[in-house]
Scaffold this motif. Structure first.
Motif, short mmCIF file in Angstrom:
data_model
loop_
_atom_site.label_atom_id
_atom_site.label_comp_id
_atom_site.label_asym_id
_atom_site.label_seq_id
_atom_site.Cartn_x
_atom_site.Cartn_y
_atom_site.Cartn_z
N THR A 13 0.88 -1.18 0.00
CA THR A 13 0.00 0.00 0.00
C THR A 13 0.91 1.23 0.00
O THR A 13 2.13 1.10 0.03
N GLN A 17 -2.49 6.97 -0.15
CA GLN A 17 -3.63 6.29 -0.76
C GLN A 17 -4.58 5.64 0.25
O GLN A 17 -5.70 5.30 -0.10
N ILE A 18 -4.13 5.44 1.50
CA ILE A 18 -4.99 4.74 2.47
C ILE A 18 -5.19 5.46 3.80
O ILE A 18 -6.19 5.25 4.46
N CYS A 47 -9.06 5.32 3.21
CA CYS A 47 -9.49 4.10 3.91
C CYS A 47 -9.44 4.28 5.42
O CYS A 47 -9.58 3.31 6.17
N ASN A 368 -8.17 1.55 -2.71
CA ASN A 368 -7.65 2.79 -2.13
C ASN A 368 -7.72 3.93 -3.14
O ASN A 368 -8.25 3.78 -4.23
#
Ligand code: GBH
Length: 406
Positions: A13, A17-18, A47, A368
């Motif tokens: 990851t 993005q998360i 996320c 994501n």
């Protein structure tokens, strides 16, 4: 087929993005925070991993991965406590932490001071690397200073599709050199702080000529996308055709060519090229690859491109260290019955093992924020409902778990 000793099965990851949690614990703004994405979407929550990491680590434990590749957010330099907790939680669950120092989220103040077009940024990056290493080097298994300098240079600085949105074409090339220099300086800082193993993760793509007349175009593309970022690290040189455009000072190439413990390849697809049409300022044009299946992103699914790329890297650099596939994955629809992703992973894992790599990291653990495409592309083994933050493992999650057990 037997796996090499110490083979790492993982998932990847990146912070921006998360994580979400933009304003928390002293995080400063990054160049991506307000960069235009699909339908005005943004990653302020994403996320919500910053608050839900325990649940996400528990998912990884269920998946049975031996390693997790995450990135540290440079904008969180003032308070690295989150990464301390994340790393401890991974270790408590028997998962080796693989830390990327920088996955494109440049602090805005660094960009305002010139960003990657300024040589000084390489030295600021090394200081940041030093601070993170001092905090985490006793527990992180593998270090990756910079994710995909090729994409950051080409999409971020040459064509402007990614932040910081510069469309400088060839005038973007100083950024490439400063990224390579920053990599070398960071490797030195990491080693000085006791880092166990240091490598890199770059995006590589086999460049296919559309016809025998397009060999030169394919070569030009491969030089810019692939070799501009391998030669200085593995051979202490630059491709001759680009050397004039790079602000290299005496001693720089000794810094970029630090010995590495591993080489990370992020592979998605090959690229087909033809000679440029009239008025094109570049020495190539991209041509659609249409004889293979496509992902939701319209990227062609070509597992053999992965083994082809690893072979090309070994041929150009016989001293290539052990290879990990640090990213491999695909975007498909929202469905949790993702047979297309299973087929994708099956093909690419087979190609990776045939190429003799030492580990394979799926991009990505969960859906994501896909940069300029926002939430419109889903790469996860785990489905994320962005309204409720509910995580739902897809069929590919169970498939990967069984593949790892086997
Ligand atoms: C990686 O970049 C990033 O590291 C990661 O953050 C990202 O989420 C992930 O991949 C998925 O995108 O249209 O056929 O010409 C990948 C870089 C650049 C690879 C664009 C594929 C386009 C292929 N990608 N490239 S094509």
């Amino acid at each position: 087929m037997t796996l090499p000793d110490g083979f790492l099965w993982g998932v990847s990851t990146s912070a921006f993005q998360i994580e979400g949690a933009f304003g928390e614990d002293g995080r400063v703004p990054s160049v991506w925070d307000d960069f235009p994405a699909f339908e005005g979407q943004h990653a302020a929550v994403a996320c919500d991993h910053y608050h839900r990491y325990r649940e996400d680590v528990a998912l990884m434990r269920e998946l049975g991965v031996g390693a997790y590749r995450f990135s540290v957010a440079w904008p969180r330099l003032a308070d690295l406590g989150f990464y301390d907790r994340l790393v401890d939680s991974l270790l408590d669950n028997g998962i080796a932490p693989v830390a990327t120092l920088y996955h494109w989220d440049t602090p805005k103040h660094v960009e305002d001071a010139g960003g990657w077009l300024a040589r000084d940024t390489a030295f600021r990056f090394a200081e940041y690397a030093q601070t993170v290493a001092t905090r985490l080097a006793d527990r992180v298994a593998l270090w990756i200073p910079i994710n995909e300098p090729a994409i950051l240079t080409l999409l971020g600085h040459a064509v402007g599709q990614h932040a910081p949105g510069k469309a400088l074409l060839y005038d973007a090339l100083p950024a490439a050199h400063h990224l390579n220099l920053a990599h070398g300086l960071a490797v030195q800082a990491l080693r000085a702080s006791g880092a166990r193993a240091v490598g890199t993760a770059n995006n590589h793509t086999p460049a296919w000529p559309a016809t025998p007349d397009d060999v030169e175009a394919a070569h030009a593309y491969s030089t810019l996308h692939n070799w501009l970022f391998t030669d200085p690290l593995l051979a202490g040189t630059y491709p001759a055709e680009l050397a004039d455009r790079l602000p290299v000072r005496d001693g720089d190439l000794a810094i970029t060519a630090q010995p590495l413990d591993f080489y990370g390849v992020n592979y998605y697809n090959p690229t087909r090229l033809r000679s440029p049409g009239e008025g094109n300022p570049l020495p190539f044009e991209l041509v659609d690859i249409d004889e293979y299946p496509k992902t939701a992103f319209d990227w062609p699914v070509v597992p053999s491109g992965l083994s082809e790329m690893v072979a090309a890297l070994r041929e150009r650099h016989p001293n290539l260290p052990p290879v990990y596939v640090t990213e491999s994955g695909c975007s498909f629809g929202e469905d949790v019955e993702d047979t297309d992703r299973i087929a994708y992973l099956d093909g690419h894992i087979t190609a990776a093992l045939a190429a003799g790599v030492r580990g394979y990291f799926v991009w990505s653990l969960m859906d994501n924020f896909e940069w300029d495409s926002g939430y419109s592309q889903r790469f996860g083994l785990v489905h994320v409902d962005y309204e409720t933050q509910k995580r739902t493992p897809r069929a590919s999650f169970a498939w990967y778990r069984d593949r790892i057990r086997r």
